[in-house]
Motif scaffolding. Sequence first.
Motif, PDB file in Angstrom:
ATOM      1  N   LYS A 174     -21.170 -34.528  49.681  1.00 30.67           N
ATOM      2  CA  LYS A 174     -22.250 -33.554  49.492  1.00 30.67           C
ATOM      3  C   LYS A 174     -21.703 -32.212  48.996  1.00 30.67           C
ATOM      4  CE  LYS A 174     -25.689 -35.376  52.744  1.00 30.67           C
ATOM      5  NZ  LYS A 174     -26.803 -35.458  51.761  1.00 30.67           N
ATOM      6  N   LEU A 175     -20.509 -31.850  49.441  1.00 31.12           N
ATOM      7  CA  LEU A 175     -19.900 -30.604  48.977  1.00 31.12           C
ATOM      8  C   LEU A 175     -19.533 -30.677  47.504  1.00 31.12           C
ATOM      9  CD1 LEU A 175     -17.521 -29.686  51.949  1.00 31.12           C
ATOM     10  CD2 LEU A 175     -19.407 -28.286  51.106  1.00 31.12           C
ATOM     11  N   PHE A 176     -18.964 -31.804  47.101  1.00 28.01           N
ATOM     12  CA  PHE A 176     -18.460 -31.917  45.729  1.00 28.01           C
ATOM     13  C   PHE A 176     -19.517 -32.351  44.714  1.00 28.01           C
ATOM     14  CE2 PHE A 176     -14.406 -32.068  48.033  1.00 28.01           C
ATOM     15  CZ  PHE A 176     -13.663 -31.178  47.268  1.00 28.01           C
ATOM     16  N   GLU A 177     -20.636 -32.914  45.183  1.00 27.40           N
ATOM     17  CA  GLU A 177     -21.659 -33.353  44.231  1.00 27.40           C
ATOM     18  C   GLU A 177     -22.363 -32.168  43.564  1.00 27.40           C
ATOM     19  OE1 GLU A 177     -25.393 -34.035  47.381  1.00 27.40           O
ATOM     20  OE2 GLU A 177     -24.298 -35.752  46.573  1.00 27.40           O
ATOM     21  N   GLN A 178     -22.160 -30.974  44.109  1.00 28.57           N
ATOM     22  CA  GLN A 178     -22.751 -29.777  43.503  1.00 28.57           C
ATOM     23  C   GLN A 178     -21.942 -29.282  42.298  1.00 28.57           C
ATOM     24  OE1 GLN A 178     -23.452 -26.797  46.611  1.00 28.57           O
ATOM     25  NE2 GLN A 178     -23.537 -28.414  48.132  1.00 28.57           N
ATOM     26  N   ILE A 179     -20.742 -29.853  42.120  1.00 35.01           N
ATOM     27  CA  ILE A 179     -19.859 -29.413  41.027  1.00 35.01           C
ATOM     28  C   ILE A 179     -20.054 -30.314  39.811  1.00 35.01           C
ATOM     29  CG2 ILE A 179     -17.460 -29.033  40.352  1.00 35.01           C
ATOM     30  CD1 ILE A 179     -16.829 -28.647  43.342  1.00 35.01           C
ATOM     31  N   ASN A 180     -20.165 -29.721  38.651  1.00 37.20           N
ATOM     32  CA  ASN A 180     -20.362 -30.462  37.403  1.00 37.20           C
ATOM     33  C   ASN A 180     -19.008 -30.680  36.729  1.00 37.20           C
ATOM     34  OD1 ASN A 180     -21.521 -31.670  35.173  1.00 37.20           O
ATOM     35  ND2 ASN A 180     -21.992 -29.720  34.165  1.00 37.20           N
ATOM     36  N   TYR A 181     -18.367 -31.788  37.067  1.00 37.96           N
ATOM     37  CA  TYR A 181     -17.072 -32.109  36.451  1.00 37.96           C
ATOM     38  C   TYR A 181     -17.275 -32.580  35.016  1.00 37.96           C
ATOM     39  CZ  TYR A 181     -14.996 -31.858  41.119  1.00 37.96           C
ATOM     40  OH  TYR A 181     -14.561 -31.425  42.347  1.00 37.96           O
ATOM     41  N   GLN A 182     -16.311 -32.269  34.168  1.00 32.54           N
ATOM     42  CA  GLN A 182     -16.430 -32.562  32.740  1.00 32.54           C
ATOM     43  C   GLN A 182     -15.718 -33.847  32.313  1.00 32.54           C
ATOM     44  OE1 GLN A 182     -18.429 -30.649  30.733  1.00 32.54           O
ATOM     45  NE2 GLN A 182     -18.913 -29.682  32.704  1.00 32.54           N
ATOM     46  N   GLY A 183     -15.117 -34.546  33.228  1.00 34.88           N
ATOM     47  CA  GLY A 183     -14.413 -35.780  32.902  1.00 34.88           C
ATOM     48  C   GLY A 183     -14.384 -36.714  34.089  1.00 34.88           C
ATOM     49  N   GLU A 184     -13.556 -37.740  33.999  1.00 38.32           N
ATOM     50  CA  GLU A 184     -13.441 -38.698  35.082  1.00 38.32           C
ATOM     51  C   GLU A 184     -12.826 -38.020  36.316  1.00 38.32           C
ATOM     52  OE1 GLU A 184     -11.254 -42.969  36.102  1.00 38.32           O
ATOM     53  OE2 GLU A 184     -11.141 -42.116  34.086  1.00 38.32           O
ATOM     54  N   ILE A 185     -13.461 -38.217  37.457  1.00 39.95           N
ATOM     55  CA  ILE A 185     -13.020 -37.559  38.695  1.00 39.95           C
ATOM     56  C   ILE A 185     -11.814 -38.287  39.277  1.00 39.95           C
ATOM     57  CG2 ILE A 185     -13.689 -36.933  41.045  1.00 39.95           C
ATOM     58  CD1 ILE A 185     -16.569 -36.710  40.054  1.00 39.95           C
ATOM     59  N   LYS A 186     -10.811 -37.482  39.673  1.00 41.63           N
ATOM     60  CA  LYS A 186      -9.615 -38.022  40.322  1.00 41.63           C
ATOM     61  C   LYS A 186      -9.573 -37.514  41.762  1.00 41.63           C
ATOM     62  CE  LYS A 186      -7.450 -35.995  37.036  1.00 41.63           C
ATOM     63  NZ  LYS A 186      -6.416 -35.366  36.194  1.00 41.63           N
ATOM     64  N   PHE A 187      -9.119 -38.381  42.660  1.00 44.24           N
ATOM     65  CA  PHE A 187      -9.008 -38.016  44.067  1.00 44.24           C
ATOM     66  C   PHE A 187      -7.577 -37.617  44.381  1.00 44.24           C
ATOM     67  CE2 PHE A 187     -12.760 -40.730  44.040  1.00 44.24           C
ATOM     68  CZ  PHE A 187     -13.640 -39.983  44.814  1.00 44.24           C
ATOM     69  N   PHE A 188      -7.450 -36.484  45.075  1.00 43.62           N
ATOM     70  CA  PHE A 188      -6.139 -35.977  45.472  1.00 43.62           C
ATOM     71  C   PHE A 188      -5.717 -36.680  46.758  1.00 43.62           C
ATOM     72  CE2 PHE A 188      -3.456 -31.926  45.393  1.00 43.62           C
ATOM     73  CZ  PHE A 188      -2.977 -32.193  44.115  1.00 43.62           C
ATOM     74  N   SER A 189      -4.520 -37.219  46.796  1.00 37.78           N
ATOM     75  CA  SER A 189      -4.053 -37.890  48.014  1.00 37.78           C
ATOM     76  C   SER A 189      -3.722 -36.845  49.080  1.00 37.78           C
ATOM     77  CB  SER A 189      -2.810 -38.732  47.717  1.00 37.78           C
ATOM     78  OG  SER A 189      -1.691 -37.892  47.488  1.00 37.78           O
ATOM     79  N   VAL A 190      -3.673 -37.290  50.328  1.00 41.51           N
ATOM     80  CA  VAL A 190      -3.358 -36.396  51.444  1.00 41.51           C
ATOM     81  C   VAL A 190      -1.966 -35.805  51.273  1.00 41.51           C
ATOM     82  CG1 VAL A 190      -3.034 -36.248  53.942  1.00 41.51           C
ATOM     83  CG2 VAL A 190      -4.862 -37.674  53.012  1.00 41.51           C
ATOM     84  N   ASN A 191      -1.002 -36.634  50.864  1.00 43.97           N
ATOM     85  CA  ASN A 191       0.375 -36.156  50.685  1.00 43.97           C
ATOM     86  C   ASN A 191       0.473 -35.136  49.558  1.00 43.97           C
ATOM     87  OD1 ASN A 191       1.377 -37.736  52.746  1.00 43.97           O
ATOM     88  ND2 ASN A 191       1.846 -39.472  51.407  1.00 43.97           N
ATOM     89  N   ASP A 192      -0.247 -35.396  48.455  1.00 43.29           N
ATOM     90  CA  ASP A 192      -0.233 -34.453  47.332  1.00 43.29           C
ATOM     91  C   ASP A 192      -0.830 -33.112  47.739  1.00 43.29           C
ATOM     92  OD1 ASP A 192       0.981 -36.221  45.634  1.00 43.29           O
ATOM     93  OD2 ASP A 192      -0.884 -36.901  44.693  1.00 43.29           O
ATOM     94  N   PHE A 193      -1.946 -33.172  48.503  1.00 42.79           N
ATOM     95  CA  PHE A 193      -2.554 -31.927  48.973  1.00 42.79           C
ATOM     96  C   PHE A 193      -1.580 -31.170  49.870  1.00 42.79           C
ATOM     97  CE2 PHE A 193      -4.568 -29.595  52.438  1.00 42.79           C
ATOM     98  CZ  PHE A 193      -5.297 -28.661  51.716  1.00 42.79           C
ATOM     99  N   GLN A 194      -0.959 -31.892  50.785  1.00 44.16           N
ATOM    100  CA  GLN A 194      -0.054 -31.259  51.734  1.00 44.16           C
ATOM    101  C   GLN A 194       1.074 -30.533  51.031  1.00 44.16           C
ATOM    102  OE1 GLN A 194       1.043 -33.591  55.205  1.00 44.16           O
ATOM    103  NE2 GLN A 194       3.145 -32.840  55.073  1.00 44.16           N
ATOM    104  N   GLU A 195       1.694 -31.177  50.058  1.00 41.82           N
ATOM    105  CA  GLU A 195       2.822 -30.570  49.344  1.00 41.82           C
ATOM    106  C   GLU A 195       2.388 -29.381  48.508  1.00 41.82           C
ATOM    107  OE1 GLU A 195       6.059 -31.211  49.718  1.00 41.82           O
ATOM    108  OE2 GLU A 195       5.361 -32.535  51.324  1.00 41.82           O
ATOM    109  N   GLU A 196       1.282 -29.552  47.774  1.00 37.82           N
ATOM    110  CA  GLU A 196       0.853 -28.472  46.873  1.00 37.82           C
ATOM    111  C   GLU A 196       0.269 -27.295  47.643  1.00 37.82           C
ATOM    112  OE1 GLU A 196      -1.773 -28.037  42.783  1.00 37.82           O
ATOM    113  OE2 GLU A 196      -0.787 -29.938  43.261  1.00 37.82           O
ATOM    114  N   TYR A 197      -0.462 -27.579  48.728  1.00 38.56           N
ATOM    115  CA  TYR A 197      -1.026 -26.496  49.538  1.00 38.56           C
ATOM    116  C   TYR A 197       0.082 -25.667  50.164  1.00 38.56           C
ATOM    117  CZ  TYR A 197      -3.424 -24.054  53.330  1.00 38.56           C
ATOM    118  OH  TYR A 197      -3.887 -23.082  54.183  1.00 38.56           O
TER     119      TYR A 197
END
Length: 487
Positions: free
Chosen positions: A395-418
Amino acid sequence: MKSKEIRPSTEFKTQATKSIIAISFFVLTYLIILTLAVLLTGLCIAGGISLIAIKLGLLTIVLGIGLSSLGILILIFLLKFIFKSHKVDRSNLIEINKSDESNLFSMINEIVYEVGADFPKKVYLSSDVNASVFYDSSFWSMFLPIKKNLLIGLGLVNTVTKEELKAILSHEFGHFSQRSMKIGSYVYNVNQVIFNMLYENESYDNLIQRWANVSGYFAIFVIIAVKVNAGIQWILRKLYEVVNKSYLGLSREMEFHADEIAANITGYKPLKKSLLRMSLADISFNNVLNFYNGKISENTRSENIYIDQKTAIRFLAEINNLATTNDLPDISLEEQSKFDKSKLVIKDQWASHPTIKERIERLEKTGLLAHNNSDILANNVFLNIDKLQKQLTDKLFEQINYQGEIKFFSVNDFQEEYKQETLSNSFPKIYNGYYDHKITTYIELNNSNLADSNISFEELFSDKKIDMVYTAIALQNDIETLKKHLE
């Protein structure tokens, strides 16, 4: 066993009385204005008819109609709020029932019995770090009974224990038991009336503009009506202050009262711990939202934003040297209020809630302790927490108008980049947070007496020096506050 009845304090009763008097004063003033408008309308219509009767002609007919319209336009202005529809958008919420979450509803049943409150009309889940009571309020709800709804934010559930969640919900059901909640409904509708007449005038302005365009003579009476309406608006602004200052004083007392009810159910410690952690829970949630806001151009989103929130709050606890219990940060009152070094004692008349410090001080005064505090995480109360978290994430992300194919960020990728992003925007730990809230300025070293100084690095960035930074910031804020009050 049902808890003992918590009687409202003297201050609570005083504020409730003030609120009732203020609302009554608004109603009386409005009825006087409305009565005068009705009388004016009658006089204007009678005057218009008399004008036409004196001498029937095009000019007298136009003037007669224009004069009659003067009172009618003012009357429309005063009554248009009745026809205003208020649509409540709940598309961002999830309604749940006993068959969905039997454990949660069992907890709610226990609290309802112990507090002596009514069961909520509906139970909703939101994405936020919050829990609240709300009701479907309309003009007619001032005269009819209202059923309250319970709203639970999964961003809050994600950062508390089961016992803390029970304390929070006990606080909310403390509001359910308060008859003064009805005053909130009156204040809400008073504010709707005032707001409608102050700001929701587009349709009305179009109406009087079209009427003024019919004839230049009509325009004269429209100008008079606008002037009268402006005077009514001035009165309404003054009434808004009277009503809301009184009610907000009551609102703060209602929070203290609901806190005491919660302490009688769970002891004061669970609510105290959740209040102290609330700010960090909110910061971690917003940090995650901001992180993915920066990923919109990459068409990247989270599959479950609450797992990311857990990662964020753990990391924030780590870099701030906070102790943790069962993977949740334990925050002391000293840590939570270390930035609050203000020397001013100013009662904020517009605050709807007391400060965290004030609430905890009142909680501790109850001295109420429980013997069965549990560290089980609140997420374990829910039978389908992962499913619900993903639904609200969607519901949070459906309000965003993405311009291409949506990719999901993995938990590990989020952890490292955050972690990398947070550290890159922070000063090294050796400075002990000295520069986190201090604006650095250029210093001419040639003019300094460094040779006469014998301050070690550890002393320069000690807790005592950090405390001086917070004090300096608070004093500067105090100066700005005093300037505003003197303007």
